[in-house]
Motif scaffolding. Structure first.
Motif, PDB file in Angstrom:
ATOM      1  N   ASP A 270       0.834  -1.200   0.000  1.00 10.73           N
ATOM      2  CA  ASP A 270       0.000   0.000   0.000  1.00 10.73           C
ATOM      3  C   ASP A 270       0.873   1.256   0.000  1.00 10.73           C
ATOM      4  O   ASP A 270       0.562   2.255  -0.657  1.00 10.73           O
ATOM      5  CB  ASP A 270      -0.918   0.016   1.226  1.00 10.73           C
ATOM      6  N   GLY A 271       1.975   1.192   0.740  1.00 10.15           N
ATOM      7  CA  GLY A 271       2.889   2.323   0.784  1.00 10.15           C
ATOM      8  C   GLY A 271       3.512   2.621  -0.566  1.00 10.15           C
ATOM      9  O   GLY A 271       3.723   3.792  -0.920  1.00 10.15           O
ATOM     10  N   LEU A 272       3.795   1.580  -1.342  1.00  7.08           N
ATOM     11  CA  LEU A 272       4.319   1.778  -2.687  1.00  7.08           C
ATOM     12  C   LEU A 272       3.342   2.563  -3.544  1.00  7.08           C
ATOM     13  O   LEU A 272       3.733   3.449  -4.313  1.00  7.08           O
ATOM     14  CB  LEU A 272       4.615   0.432  -3.341  1.00  7.08           C
ATOM     15  N   GLN A 273       2.071   2.234  -3.414  1.00  6.15           N
ATOM     16  CA  GLN A 273       1.058   2.949  -4.188  1.00  6.15           C
ATOM     17  C   GLN A 273       0.941   4.401  -3.737  1.00  6.15           C
ATOM     18  O   GLN A 273       0.811   5.315  -4.562  1.00  6.15           O
ATOM     19  CB  GLN A 273      -0.297   2.237  -4.047  1.00  6.15           C
ATOM     20  N   GLU A 274       0.994   4.617  -2.444  1.00  4.75           N
ATOM     21  CA  GLU A 274       0.879   5.977  -1.922  1.00  4.75           C
ATOM     22  C   GLU A 274       2.103   6.810  -2.304  1.00  4.75           C
ATOM     23  O   GLU A 274       1.995   7.991  -2.639  1.00  4.75           O
ATOM     24  CB  GLU A 274       0.719   5.936  -0.402  1.00  4.75           C
ATOM     25  N   ALA A 275       3.285   6.188  -2.272  1.00  2.80           N
ATOM     26  CA  ALA A 275       4.518   6.911  -2.583  1.00  2.80           C
ATOM     27  C   ALA A 275       4.615   7.279  -4.052  1.00  2.80           C
ATOM     28  O   ALA A 275       5.377   8.192  -4.415  1.00  2.80           O
ATOM     29  CB  ALA A 275       5.723   6.074  -2.180  1.00  2.80           C
ATOM     30  N   ALA A 276       3.870   6.603  -4.911  1.00  5.84           N
ATOM     31  CA  ALA A 276       3.929   6.893  -6.348  1.00  5.84           C
ATOM     32  C   ALA A 276       3.541   8.336  -6.656  1.00  5.84           C
ATOM     33  O   ALA A 276       3.892   8.868  -7.715  1.00  5.84           O
ATOM     34  CB  ALA A 276       3.023   5.928  -7.109  1.00  5.84           C
ATOM     35  N   ARG A 277       2.857   8.983  -5.725  1.00  4.25           N
ATOM     36  CA  ARG A 277       2.413  10.363  -5.958  1.00  4.25           C
ATOM     37  C   ARG A 277       3.401  11.399  -5.412  1.00  4.25           C
ATOM     38  O   ARG A 277       3.166  12.599  -5.531  1.00  4.25           O
ATOM     39  CB  ARG A 277       1.043  10.572  -5.310  1.00  4.25           C
ATOM     40  N   LEU A 278       4.491  10.947  -4.793  1.00  3.61           N
ATOM     41  CA  LEU A 278       5.426  11.887  -4.183  1.00  3.61           C
ATOM     42  C   LEU A 278       6.212  12.675  -5.233  1.00  3.61           C
ATOM     43  O   LEU A 278       6.586  12.129  -6.270  1.00  3.61           O
ATOM     44  CB  LEU A 278       6.423  11.134  -3.292  1.00  3.61           C
ATOM     45  N   ASP A 279       6.456  13.937  -4.940  1.00  7.22           N
ATOM     46  CA  ASP A 279       7.383  14.723  -5.755  1.00  7.22           C
ATOM     47  C   ASP A 279       8.442  15.385  -4.872  1.00  7.22           C
ATOM     48  O   ASP A 279       9.264  16.162  -5.358  1.00  7.22           O
ATOM     49  CB  ASP A 279       6.644  15.767  -6.598  1.00  7.22           C
TER      50      ASP A 279
END
Length: 376
Positions: free
Chosen positions: A56-65
């Motif tokens: 789940d964290g991988l999916q959430e981190a995909a939006r990081l800039d």
């Protein structure tokens, strides 16, 4: 800490790789150039529940800039991940009757949740200051960031350690193949062993990540044990060819790959067995696709990482590269602990100000050190 270059360090390495299986712990003795001693290694598996949280964290981190940002659940996930690493250190030292005070340094990888070097962005969860406080030992962490900030790929970082390990292997050219979630290869040439000019490394493509995700989705299993599911299936070569058409494989190295660069859409609709077989063949073919980028075909391949236990993947890879491929254990190397040992080795090099990335491994303009050191 008063130790200098040329002095022996006892360092502990911690690795949580893209396969999300758990925390690998290893201890080595090194002067930052040579491997002077290798101790016990151990793995402390993640629970299924925590592995799901990491996904789940991988999916959430995909939006990081912003690599320092920890929105939503990422802050809590980072804290818990760091606590698990501290517990792993405590258990490891107790299990092997090692005094904490004998450890000069801890190399802490953390968990990569985003890797986009083209945007000069790489994110590893893990609080080095917190780990130093919990363990009472100096910690070196965030070892990829300086390379990425300087325009490098930030991966792979283990080649400097592969080179040190390979000093006792006579075959040249030699390829050290790490079959983790993502696979990477280190090519070591015939002449001037140890010189940066003969060291080339890059990510070849997915290794176990897609296979693991497929088995989780279709069978509810965390991985394909021994490659047994793939062995029962039929490879769809047209799908393999379509996946290999991705521009990544034609791109010249140095290059690196995010764990989630490929999705499972290409094999959707296949049986669990055919999907596993096709994805395994793709991982093997991705390794073979590295051959045109090497100065010379390797005379020998040495495999480490969890994927070496997948007999189907090893057989397919050997067939596609057309050369012997042996598990690291054939050369008295613990294939499970190489990455953790590498992080111990890199921590010492970082602490000494020695380079950990090179033009031939990450594409950085010049050999570069890196990492953040937290003293206690």
């Amino acid at each position: 800490m008063s130790k200098r270059e040329g002095t022996m360090w006892r360092a502990l390495g911690l690795m949580s790789g893209t396969s999300l299986d758990g925390i690998d712990v290893a201890v080595i003795e090194t002067d930052g150039e040579r491997v002077l001693g290798r101790g016990f290694a151990a793995t402390y598996p993640y629970s299924d529940a925590f592995r799901d949280k990491l996904r789940d964290g991988l999916q959430e981190a995909a939006r990081l800039d912003d690599r320092t940002s920890r929105p939503g659940r990422l802050a809590l996930l980072e804290r818990y991940l760091t606590e698990l690493h501290a517990e792993a250190v405590e258990h490891y030292l107790a299990d092997h009757q090692i005094a904490a005070e004998s450890i000069d340094l801890i190399g802490f990888h953390g968990q990569t949740v985003l890797h986009r070097p083209e945007a000069r962005l790489t994110v590893q969860l893990g609080d080095g200051s917190m780990l130093a406080r919990l363990t009472g030992r100096p910690v070196v962490y965030d070892l990829r960031a300086a390379d990425v900030a300087a325009g490098g790929q930030g991966a792979p970082l283990a080649p400097a350690y592969h080179r040190a390990l390979a000093a006792d292997i006579s075959a040249r050219p030699l390829a050290v193949l790490n079959l983790g979630g993502v696979a990477n290869v280190t090519w070591i040439g015939k002449d001037e062993v140890g010189r940066d000019g003969t060291l080339l490394a890059f990510d070849t493509g997915p290794a176990s990540a897609m296979i693991d995700d497929w088995c989780k989705r279709t069978l509810g299993e965390p991985f394909d044990a021994g490659g047994g599911t793939a062995a029962k299936g039929t490879v769809h070569e047209d799908i393999v060819a379509g996946l290999l058409a991705h521009p990544y494989f034609a791109k010249a190295p140095p290059k690196s790959l995010d764990r989630n660069a490929f999705d499972l859409g290409a094999v959707a609709g296949l049986s669990p067995e055919d999907g596993a077989a096709t994805l395994t063949a793709f991982s093997a073919a991705a390794v073979a696709a590295a051959l045109p980028h090497l100065p010379e075909r390797p005379a020998l391949w040495v495999a480490c990482g969890g994927g070496r236990r997948n007999a189907t993947l090893m057989t397919m890879t050997g067939a596609r590269v057309g050369a012997p491929i042996h598990p690291a254990e054939a050369f008295d190397i613990d294939g499970d602990s190489v990455e953790a040992e590498a992080w111990a080795f890199l921590a010492v090099r970082s602490r000494l100000g020695l380079p950990i990335t090179f033009p031939g491994t990450t594409g950085v303009a010049q050999a570069l050190t890196g990492g953040v050191v937290v003293e206690t």
